[in-house]
Design a protein around this motif. Structure first.
Motif, PDB file in Angstrom:
ATOM      1  N   ASP A  10       0.828  -1.198   0.000  1.00 23.63           N
ATOM      2  CA  ASP A  10       0.000   0.000   0.000  1.00 23.63           C
ATOM      3  C   ASP A  10       0.870   1.258   0.000  1.00 23.63           C
ATOM      4  OD1 ASP A  10      -3.190   0.562   0.807  1.00 23.63           O
ATOM      5  OD2 ASP A  10      -1.769   2.226   1.069  1.00 23.63           O
ATOM      6  N   PRO A  11       0.650   2.162  -0.968  1.00 22.59           N
ATOM      7  CA  PRO A  11       1.488   3.370  -1.053  1.00 22.59           C
ATOM      8  C   PRO A  11       1.278   4.333   0.116  1.00 22.59           C
ATOM      9  CG  PRO A  11      -0.332   3.480  -2.625  1.00 22.59           C
ATOM     10  CD  PRO A  11      -0.362   2.101  -2.032  1.00 22.59           C
ATOM     11  N   HIS A  12       0.151   4.182   0.843  1.00 22.15           N
ATOM     12  CA  HIS A  12      -0.120   5.080   1.966  1.00 22.15           C
ATOM     13  C   HIS A  12       0.453   4.573   3.276  1.00 22.15           C
ATOM     14  CE1 HIS A  12      -2.605   7.478  -0.562  1.00 22.15           C
ATOM     15  NE2 HIS A  12      -3.495   6.523  -0.773  1.00 22.15           N
ATOM     16  N   VAL A  13       1.023   3.369   3.242  1.00 18.03           N
ATOM     17  CA  VAL A  13       1.487   2.755   4.486  1.00 18.03           C
ATOM     18  C   VAL A  13       3.009   2.713   4.512  1.00 18.03           C
ATOM     19  CG1 VAL A  13       1.596   0.598   5.800  1.00 18.03           C
ATOM     20  CG2 VAL A  13      -0.572   1.334   4.783  1.00 18.03           C
ATOM     21  N   ARG A  14       3.585   3.178   5.631  1.00 18.95           N
ATOM     22  CA  ARG A  14       5.000   2.914   5.876  1.00 18.95           C
ATOM     23  C   ARG A  14       5.129   2.290   7.257  1.00 18.95           C
ATOM     24  NH1 ARG A  14       9.706   6.206   6.786  1.00 18.95           N
ATOM     25  NH2 ARG A  14       8.345   8.022   6.970  1.00 18.95           N
ATOM     26  N   LEU A  15       5.745   1.149   7.337  1.00 18.74           N
ATOM     27  CA  LEU A  15       5.915   0.468   8.623  1.00 18.74           C
ATOM     28  C   LEU A  15       7.184   1.016   9.267  1.00 18.74           C
ATOM     29  CD1 LEU A  15       4.960  -3.191   7.638  1.00 18.74           C
ATOM     30  CD2 LEU A  15       3.548  -1.440   8.734  1.00 18.74           C
TER      31      LEU A  15
END
Lengths: 370, 370
Positions: A10-15
């Motif tokens: 997902d491009p909106h998610v950064r872990l």
């Protein structure tokens, strides 16, 4: 593990951080994503790099973990069921409200692409009202490796809390109306797995619609066969694995061995699954509206109208759980929460408890107080 | 018309007389079978050539006709439902008992070959107890040509009396236990066909087994698609006929036209259907036992066991309704009545009424008085 491919894609998610008691999980996280791996959830919640936390811990830990995150002012995605005890679920909802953070209960199969497409058709109004729904699922749930508490109902074990909640979430969303009554019978037929493994239930909705729901986790017939042979997670079912669950359990000695087998499947121990060939699903679902029936399949939505049939495809998404992640993003960044927001998980949990209460009493349970 | 091919083919059956108000039917009978064609049922009952009478008249006439036959000391095969009013059904049962004649309620789909095969497996005990059953049927029932009373519930119209009774008969037979409770919701969603067209119901059986039942006659989704594309009577469904029922009705003007269209389909007006390619069925049925699920299909019985699957075929019978005729023969000549004997039809009718009563009251109906 099942949400990981979608989190990665997902491009909106950064872990940026995690909390995990297992060293192997923390090391794997840092190796893959960088960031910070905490041992305790409080440290994760306090981490200034963190904007939202996905609480994917065992059910009975949700309250403590969600409260810690909310107290720190971070948004929440909490695995279903929201909790086991209703008091715990109410406390979680209250803590999110108090902190002014968004909370989404998910992922659940109510976020599956075919369910979302069906909801859009229903919301358009062109098929009239939702009158009757049918949901069926036969799986091997009870014979997958389990921790001991997953076989004790009072600790959230069995199919009511882990599985019924998927059907409830899907049906509530498709009904677009509050549930007002539940009548159910349950079955716990294997003394070696002494928790509910099956149920039948009827759910009445405000406005007169109703749903008839059946579930068996006893690993005999598999309704994936009615879904083009596609399994819950979107992969074709391998017929050669029939009976594998019972065979694997029969080869184990003690309950600890079974828990260890389950532990072996967590992050850092195995690879995440590859992208699926189809949408996820949770068994055949049929929605009867005035002017058509909708049948949800892993390929999309069949529309059986008055005079003709049509099909609305739901192409496989390389990130099958992107809808729940998009919902989280829209809630946080645009203040547009989905239906499955804070109180939703509490209401679905009330229905789980109503299934158990109705089965005990033999009487329908009214939900009209809500 | 639907039983005729089996009557023709069965070596134990000779058609020696009939009673019918329509001249065309009587003439056709004599031309095909010889014997005597009576105008009145009393004359048929008194006919010394007659040993047993098949009462296939409209539901509301069953009592008068069955009583006339029983009074004359002849055995009875009475179409389901046994009657509409419970008092009528009780009177029929009493008259058969008084006269000392056998009465079978049938044909119903409880006589279908796959149901019979499944019952034999269950009765063997090797799969343990019947725990949960699931029956589903989506048809075009409400949009077939109807006489006006077939669209008035109080006169036996709608799907509860004509269709639910099939599912009830099948499930009662498979359960091998008396039903003790019914909870149901019904739907009457088309103002132009103002009777129940759909229902969901849960039936509890003595010993703790239960069944979850769903039916829609609204001519949208068709569960024949889950049955290898085979229709209720054992022929493949022609996808090109989708919507044909609603189209035909839309082309009619007055209720009399619709009744005439139905009348046109009776004996003497059209040919009986050719032998079917598969067994008859009434929608997907799954029976969960302790050690296997049984899935009934028009081809036979799938056995989904603990560790492996198997299949018990039910080859197509050129006389698909021969089981009910064999049952009648065995009752009369060997005094071995089937489960579906005199009181059976009354009990199934009680469950039909319980479905309506539960839907009205929102409460489960106890059948424990029986």
């Amino acid at each position: 593990m099942l949400t990981l491919p979608s989190l990665r894609a997902d491009p909106h998610v950064r872990l940026v951080a995690c909390a995990a008691p297992r060293r192997a999980s923390r090391d794997a996280f840092v190796a893959e994503f960088g960031g910070t791996a905490h041992e305790e959830v409080e440290a994760l919640a306090a981490d200034p790099a963190v904007e939202a936390v996905y609480v994917a811990t065992p059910h009975q830990m949700h309250r403590a973990h969600a409260e810690a995150v909310a107290r720190a002012g971070k948004h929440l995605l909490v695995e279903k069921p929201l909790a086991i005890a209703l008091d715990d679920a109410r406390a979680i909802v209250a803590s999110a409200h108090r902190a002014g953070v968004h909370l989404i209960t998910g992922p659940s199969h109510s976020f599956d692409q075919p369910v979302q497409r069906a909801c859009e058709i229903i919301a358009s109004g062109r098929l009239g009202r939702v009158r009757m729904m049918h949901a069926l699922n036969f799986t091997d749930f009870l014979y997958r490796p389990r921790r001991p508490e997953e076989l004790r109902t009072e600790e959230g074990g069995g199919v009511i809390f882990s599985q019924a909640v998927h059907q409830i979430d899907m049906l509530r969303l498709l009904a677009q109306a509050p549930a007002r009554s539940v009548y159910a019978m349950t079955g716990a037929w294997d003394a070696s797995r002494p928790t509910e493994g099956a149920y039948g239930a009827m759910i009445g909705f405000k406005g007169g619609g109703f749903a008839n729901v059946t579930y068996s986790g006893y690993a005999h017939y598999l309704t994936d066969m009615m879904q083009d042979g596609i399994g819950e997670l979107g992969w074709p079912v391998d017929p050669g694995t029939y009976g594998a669950g019972r065979r694997a359990l029969a080869s184990l000695g003690r309950p600890e061995d079974e828990a260890a087998l389950k532990g072996d499947r967590t992050y850092g121990a195995v690879q995440a699954p590859p992208p699926a060939s189809h949408a996820e699903h949770f068994g055949p679902v049929i929605v009867c509206c005035d002017r058509a029936d909708l049948r949800l399949t892993p390929k999309g939505v069949e529309i059986w109208g008055d005079l003709e049939r049509s099909f609305l495809p739901a192409p496989p998404d390389p990130a099958p759980r992107s809808p729940v992640l998009r919902a989280l993003y829209r809630a946080i960044r645009r203040n547009e929460p989905p239906d499955q927001a804070a109180g939703w998980g509490l209401s679905s949990l009330e229905i789980c408890h109503a299934i158990l209460a109705s089965a005990r009493s033999g009487m329908p349970i009214s939900l009209d107080h809500r």
